[in-house]
Design an enzyme around this catalytic site. Structure first.
Site, mmCIF file in Angstrom:
data_model
loop_
_atom_site.group_PDB
_atom_site.id
_atom_site.type_symbol
_atom_site.label_atom_id
_atom_site.label_comp_id
_atom_site.label_asym_id
_atom_site.label_seq_id
_atom_site.Cartn_x
_atom_site.Cartn_y
_atom_site.Cartn_z
ATOM 1 N N GLY A 37 0.804 -1.226 0.000
ATOM 2 C CA GLY A 37 0.000 0.000 0.000
ATOM 3 C C GLY A 37 0.830 1.266 0.000
ATOM 4 C CB ALA A 38 1.884 3.987 1.181
ATOM 5 C CG HIS A 43 3.133 0.524 -5.513
ATOM 6 N ND1 HIS A 43 3.255 1.625 -4.701
ATOM 7 C CD2 HIS A 43 3.732 -0.500 -4.844
ATOM 8 C CE1 HIS A 43 3.876 1.283 -3.582
ATOM 9 N NE2 HIS A 43 4.191 0.007 -3.640
ATOM 10 C CD GLU A 154 14.485 -5.025 -13.209
ATOM 11 O OE1 GLU A 154 15.079 -3.931 -13.371
ATOM 12 O OE2 GLU A 154 14.477 -5.930 -14.063
HETATM 13 P P1 AMP Z 1 5.924 -2.416 -1.530
HETATM 14 O O1 AMP Z 1 4.550 -1.861 -1.442
HETATM 15 O O2 AMP Z 1 6.995 -1.449 -1.182
HETATM 16 O O3 AMP Z 1 6.053 -3.751 -0.843
HETATM 17 O O4 AMP Z 1 6.154 -2.718 -3.069
HETATM 18 C C1 AMP Z 1 5.260 -3.522 -3.785
HETATM 19 C C2 AMP Z 1 5.858 -3.837 -5.122
HETATM 20 O O5 AMP Z 1 6.099 -2.621 -5.834
HETATM 21 C C3 AMP Z 1 7.214 -4.541 -5.008
HETATM 22 O O6 AMP Z 1 7.287 -5.548 -6.010
HETATM 23 C C4 AMP Z 1 8.187 -3.428 -5.258
HETATM 24 O O7 AMP Z 1 9.421 -3.856 -5.786
HETATM 25 C C5 AMP Z 1 7.424 -2.591 -6.273
HETATM 26 N N1 AMP Z 1 7.941 -1.219 -6.278
HETATM 27 C C6 AMP Z 1 8.016 -0.383 -5.225
HETATM 28 N N2 AMP Z 1 8.614 0.774 -5.590
HETATM 29 C C7 AMP Z 1 8.922 0.646 -6.904
HETATM 30 C C8 AMP Z 1 9.581 1.488 -7.860
HETATM 31 N N3 AMP Z 1 10.044 2.700 -7.544
HETATM 32 N N4 AMP Z 1 9.725 1.020 -9.118
HETATM 33 C C9 AMP Z 1 9.279 -0.217 -9.465
HETATM 34 N N5 AMP Z 1 8.669 -1.055 -8.606
HETATM 35 C C10 AMP Z 1 8.494 -0.635 -7.347
#
Ligand code: AMP
Length: 287
Positions: A37-38, A43, A154
């Site tokens: 989230g957030a 995402h 990534e």
């Molecule tokens: P999170 O909500 O931080 O657990 O991220 C969820 C998914 O979004 C994960 O697969 C992250 O690698 C991806 N993600 C988060 N930030 C980025 C970004 N800046 N660029 C690409 N993918 C992202």
């Protein structure tokens, strides 16, 4: 889905499986985008890629307690479901799966998925138990939704390799798709945790990516990994970061350490800026 349409918010495995079954009956392919989230444009890049590879995208939002260490930010992690749902709707997602902790880990839950090899080292050293928490929740999400494809950024490169290994080892019939990092114009990788940065820290933060690029140029020019990464660590510390957990050159898929850039590599960094821990990485090909 048009912006006026109300995004279905699914709270249970039954509701999730029902919507996936309905879509499948209509011959549609389904993509899953697991998140905490957030949500931000990083995402949304996963959602966009999901819509290229499938007909419907389900995003999950679950702040997974078992992937946080005791002194980490589980309780302060940003939670804003209404904004997340609005962003998902305007970006074409077909449903939001937002289970409670009780749905994911009911009374008596006792199973852990632990992935050797790629989980060790890097973030596995400073965040013990983190990747088994990730592997466990992602295994559950994949088996709950049984999507055709699941998308991961990534940005969390070690996590992506852990999930690839886990899905392959457990014969989970899903395509794991990695999506390139989305960055701010000054190079800082988008992250929900960037919201923790003060204005001064935010101004310092792009140094992490700039240093990865500079260390990468040295490696491509033939410098050995020990000296290039030592230079990079000193740059990051001199620029205002408090500490560097690691700055390492690794094999791009096994994540085993490399002495020099003699094959496709990945330069990975984790460093602390005030109370915020930032990670970033860069793919490198030998000259
Ligand atoms: P999170 O909500 O931080 O657990 O991220 C969820 C998914 O979004 C994960 O697969 C992250 O690698 C991806 N993600 C988060 N930030 C980025 C970004 N800046 N660029 C690409 N993918 C992202």
């Amino acid at each position: 889905m048009s912006p006026e349409t109300v995004l279905p918010i699914l709270r249970s495995v039954t509701e999730l499986r029902r919507i996936v079954a309905d879509w499948r009956r209509d011959g549609l392919k389904v993509a899953l985008v697991p998140t905490m989230g957030a949500l931000h444009a990083g995402h949304m890049a996963l959602v966009a890629r999901g819509l290229e590879l499938a007909d419907r995208v389900i995003a999950s939002v679950f702040v997974n307690p078992i992937q946080f260490g005791p002194n980490e930010d589980f309780s302060s992690y940003p939670r804003r479901e209404a904004q997340d749902a609005a962003l998902l709707t305007s970006n074409g997602a077909g449903a939001l799966y937002a289970p409670s902790a009780d749905v994911m880990y009911p009374e008596g839950f006792s199973t852990t998925i632990s992935v050797g090899g790629v989980s060790e080292g890097l973030c596995g050293v400073t965040r013990p138990g983190h990747f088994s928490g990730v592997a466990t929740v992602v295994t559950k999400l994949l088996l709950q939704a049984l999507p055709d494809v699941a998308l991961f950024g990534e940005k969390d490169y070690q996590q992506l390799q852990v999930i690839r290994r886990m899905a392959s080892d457990l014969d989970i019939p899903v395509r794991i798709e990695g999506v390139p990092i989305v960055r701010e114009t000054d190079g800082l990788a988008l992250s929900s945790r960037n919201a923790y940065l003060s204005a001064t820290e935010r101004a310092t933060a792009p140094l992490l990516y700039k240093t990865l690029q500079d260390v990468g140029a040295r490696l491509i020019a033939g410098e050995d990994a020990v000296s290039a990464t030592a230079w990079g660590k000193s740059e990051v510390l001199a620029g205002g970061f408090g500490s560097v957990d690691y700055l390492d050159l690794r094999d791009a898929s096994s994540l085993k350490p490399l002495d020099s850039l003699d094959r496709p590599g990945r330069l990975l960094v984790a460093a602390r800026l005030g109370r915020t821990r930032l990670i970033d990485n860069l793919g490198l090909l030998p000259r």
